[in-house]
Design a protein around this motif. Sequence first.
Motif, PDB file in Angstrom:
ATOM      1  N   ALA A  61       0.876  -1.253  -0.030  1.00  0.00           N
ATOM      2  CA  ALA A  61       0.060   0.049  -0.027  1.00  0.00           C
ATOM      3  C   ALA A  61       0.908   1.335   0.148  1.00  0.00           C
ATOM      4  O   ALA A  61       1.923   1.378   0.736  1.00  0.00           O
ATOM      5  CB  ALA A  61      -0.856   0.146   1.234  1.00  0.00           C
ATOM      6  N   PRO A  62       0.391   2.087  -0.777  1.00  0.00           N
ATOM      7  CA  PRO A  62       1.564   3.351  -0.832  1.00  0.00           C
ATOM      8  C   PRO A  62       1.291   4.181   0.453  1.00  0.00           C
ATOM      9  O   PRO A  62       0.355   4.120   1.125  1.00  0.00           O
ATOM     10  CB  PRO A  62       0.844   4.192  -2.346  1.00  0.00           C
ATOM     11  N   LEU A  63       2.176   4.915   0.604  1.00  0.00           N
ATOM     12  CA  LEU A  63       2.397   5.592   1.621  1.00  0.00           C
ATOM     13  C   LEU A  63       1.175   6.939   1.715  1.00  0.00           C
ATOM     14  O   LEU A  63       0.588   7.192   2.821  1.00  0.00           O
ATOM     15  CB  LEU A  63       4.178   6.278   1.986  1.00  0.00           C
ATOM     16  N   SER A  64       1.112   7.449   0.595  1.00  0.00           N
ATOM     17  CA  SER A  64       0.565   8.789   0.558  1.00  0.00           C
ATOM     18  C   SER A  64      -0.766   8.819   1.024  1.00  0.00           C
ATOM     19  O   SER A  64      -1.304   9.702   1.983  1.00  0.00           O
ATOM     20  CB  SER A  64       0.578   9.441  -0.988  1.00  0.00           C
ATOM     21  N   PRO A  65      -1.761   7.750   0.639  1.00  0.00           N
ATOM     22  CA  PRO A  65      -3.160   7.610   1.411  1.00  0.00           C
ATOM     23  C   PRO A  65      -3.169   7.187   2.925  1.00  0.00           C
ATOM     24  O   PRO A  65      -4.201   7.025   3.500  1.00  0.00           O
ATOM     25  CB  PRO A  65      -3.967   6.951   0.377  1.00  0.00           C
ATOM     26  N   ASN A  66      -2.143   6.752   3.223  1.00  0.00           N
ATOM     27  CA  ASN A  66      -1.800   6.238   4.711  1.00  0.00           C
ATOM     28  C   ASN A  66      -1.187   7.040   5.350  1.00  0.00           C
ATOM     29  O   ASN A  66      -0.491   6.335   6.670  1.00  0.00           O
ATOM     30  CB  ASN A  66      -1.238   4.545   4.391  1.00  0.00           C
ATOM     31  N   ILE A  67      -0.857   8.195   5.416  1.00  0.00           N
ATOM     32  CA  ILE A  67       0.269   9.109   6.049  1.00  0.00           C
ATOM     33  C   ILE A  67      -0.426   9.491   7.344  1.00  0.00           C
ATOM     34  O   ILE A  67      -1.384   9.944   7.250  1.00  0.00           O
ATOM     35  CB  ILE A  67       0.802   9.994   5.097  1.00  0.00           C
ATOM     36  N   ASN A  68       0.424   9.767   8.518  1.00  0.00           N
ATOM     37  CA  ASN A  68      -0.015  10.553   9.429  1.00  0.00           C
ATOM     38  C   ASN A  68       0.383  11.989   9.950  1.00  0.00           C
ATOM     39  O   ASN A  68       1.289  12.452   8.874  1.00  0.00           O
ATOM     40  CB  ASN A  68      -0.001   9.944  10.872  1.00  0.00           C
ATOM     41  N   HIS A  69       0.268  12.458  10.696  1.00  0.00           N
ATOM     42  CA  HIS A  69       0.647  13.748  11.192  1.00  0.00           C
ATOM     43  C   HIS A  69       2.260  14.147  10.940  1.00  0.00           C
ATOM     44  O   HIS A  69       2.942  15.082  11.107  1.00  0.00           O
ATOM     45  CB  HIS A  69       0.039  14.422  12.110  1.00  0.00           C
ATOM     46  N   LYS A  70       2.772  12.632  11.083  1.00  0.00           N
ATOM     47  CA  LYS A  70       4.338  12.611  11.677  1.00  0.00           C
ATOM     48  C   LYS A  70       5.067  12.281  10.335  1.00  0.00           C
ATOM     49  O   LYS A  70       6.379  12.061  10.343  1.00  0.00           O
ATOM     50  CB  LYS A  70       4.682  11.578  12.755  1.00  0.00           C
ATOM     51  N   CYS A  71       4.407  12.344   9.146  1.00  0.00           N
ATOM     52  CA  CYS A  71       4.858  11.857   7.826  1.00  0.00           C
ATOM     53  C   CYS A  71       5.273  10.492   7.741  1.00  0.00           C
ATOM     54  O   CYS A  71       6.224  10.257   7.092  1.00  0.00           O
ATOM     55  CB  CYS A  71       6.023  12.870   7.369  1.00  0.00           C
TER      56      CYS A  71
END
Length: 148
Positions: free
Chosen positions: A38-48
């Motif tokens: 799964a790509p990072l972009s749709p699963n990112i949090n406030h800490k990147c």
Amino acid sequence: MSELKNLLEKTLHVEIPLTREIGISVISASTQLVELAAPLSPNINHKCTAFGGSLYAVAVLAGWSMVFARLHAAGIHAHIVIQDAQIEYLLPVVETISARCELAEDDEFARCLKLFERKGRGRIALAVEIVTQQGVAVKFSGNYVIHN
């Protein structure tokens, strides 16, 4: 792309809509190894970094997918649910989420199927790892139940 890989990805996207939203793709699928990404972009949090809930979801789905692959190979149609799970977040994930579920032992799944045939329910414990370039970032273990 293998038949099982295509079927698994289609099933995930149709039966579990969240998989489309978080960008799940099936990298490989067999009765011994399932790899999801799964790509990072749709699963990112406030800490990147990858959101813990997304990491959990991808890990749960890797185990679910292993059960799906085993049932498909056995020609069995059953419902698959997660009963309980434990997860350890060891390292932050700052890249594509890559989850692996391996099940080399046929005995464990054979026991699960025997219970399913006898009682209409079977259970199997599976381990999943999310691995990054820095090493194992997440260790997950879950109990999956199959039922009619």
